[in-house]
Design an enzyme around this catalytic site. Sequence first.
Site, short mmCIF file in Angstrom:
data_model
loop_
_atom_site.label_atom_id
_atom_site.label_comp_id
_atom_site.label_asym_id
_atom_site.label_seq_id
_atom_site.Cartn_x
_atom_site.Cartn_y
_atom_site.Cartn_z
N ASP A 105 -15.26 -15.39 -0.68
CA ASP A 105 -15.24 -14.04 -1.26
C ASP A 105 -15.97 -13.01 -0.43
O ASP A 105 -16.21 -11.89 -0.91
CB ASP A 105 -15.80 -14.08 -2.69
CG ASP A 105 -14.75 -14.55 -3.68
OD1 ASP A 105 -13.54 -14.40 -3.40
OD2 ASP A 105 -15.13 -15.08 -4.74
N ASP A 162 -7.58 -16.44 -5.83
CA ASP A 162 -8.41 -15.24 -5.64
C ASP A 162 -8.50 -14.86 -4.15
O ASP A 162 -8.66 -13.68 -3.82
CB ASP A 162 -9.83 -15.46 -6.17
CG ASP A 162 -9.88 -16.22 -7.49
OD1 ASP A 162 -8.97 -17.02 -7.75
OD2 ASP A 162 -10.84 -16.02 -8.26
N1 GLY Z 1 -12.99 -14.49 -8.23
C1 GLY Z 1 -13.48 -14.96 -9.47
C2 GLY Z 1 -12.85 -14.35 -10.66
O1 GLY Z 1 -11.81 -13.76 -10.61
O2 GLY Z 1 -13.43 -14.47 -11.71
#
Ligand code: GLY
Length: 384
Positions: A105, A162
């Site tokens: 992320d 994600d």
């Molecule tokens: N990337 C984690 C979520 O969408 O909660």
Amino acid sequence: MNGITYTERWKQADRLEDILPEVWTALREKVDRMIVQLGDKSPHVAKDDGIYDDMRLDWWTSGFWPGILWIMHEMTGEARYKDAAWGWDEKLEQKMGMDNNFHHDVGFQFLPTAVIKYKLTQDADARRRGLQAANFLAGRFNLKGSFLRAWNQEKTGWSIVDSSMNLSLLFWAAEEIGDPRFDHIGRAHADTVAGKFIREDGSVNHILSFDPQTGELIESLGGQGAGPDSAWSRGAAWALHGMANTYRYTGDVQYLHAAQRVAHYFLACLPEDAVPHWDFRPEGGLEGEPRDTSAASCAASGLLELAEALPGAEGQLYAQAARRILLSLTRSYATWDLPVHEAILLEGTGHKPAGQNVNVSLIYGDYYYVEALAKLMGWKTRIF
Ligand code: GLY
């Protein structure tokens, strides 16, 4: 306004276009209040008391508040937003140099801090930080399975939908230094999203588990969705927006079609007020299930990317769908009448299966709401 407040007037509005300038003004006023209320906090979740927490800097959400500030700076030209946003990429870099839990992320974290800062100010340190983050993300690529590894503690063969949103960091780096390796990795992971995460019907898997040695796909896991075969709505929003971004960077229509497939499923599943439940097919049906406003705002912003990609009537259908979602968020899910509330949107759902952060405000829901409205107000720079 003859005693009628903005929000009362907005309740009567049928079209976002009719109220957009005044919504934007109210949003600016809201962000101005947030600057004072949030101070140095790194906000993630605000619960019933309306006070944002102060999350650790390596948590995946640390880029969203500075991202809101950078967008406001560009839209207004006012230095105070830039001043409030300026130090975030340096703080993230410092955290990277010590014990931390950064993972895939870094796109969510460095795109709305270092990369946007560099794009807007040409700051050389910001550029370096963005490129370092891109190197870090590229280093998580599994060659055999063609995927970016997701988290750190969990299995080394896990990849999650994600990551679709983090790919812009790789595509930006490829363009910035003219090195196609980043582009190759971004496209390879995007192929896995389009071919394996997105299902035939346009719904998406959250987690795919691969054998990290051979790259063979082992199984799908429910993750933050209701189950392995369910349809987590924020996962769909990540895929929709992420594939639309990937098309913008690469020009390869297979990603455009992937984004459209998810968009059609997402739109077909929306309830009457256009704000999705946290999962589109939880066991036992949707009755009484919470909404997720963060899925709504992220999908709306992704739909506006599709509208940009497809000029003409087809694109306008996506823009219309985005405006419908944003009108509903504006009229029924925002904190306009709660001045001490530190967030913009209510009724987000973080991780329902874990019982975490259900029916709360989420900073990423706020960010994508600002991003989407800024696009409608003519904002052209892109973060993701
Ligand atoms: N990337 C984690 C979520 O969408 O909660």
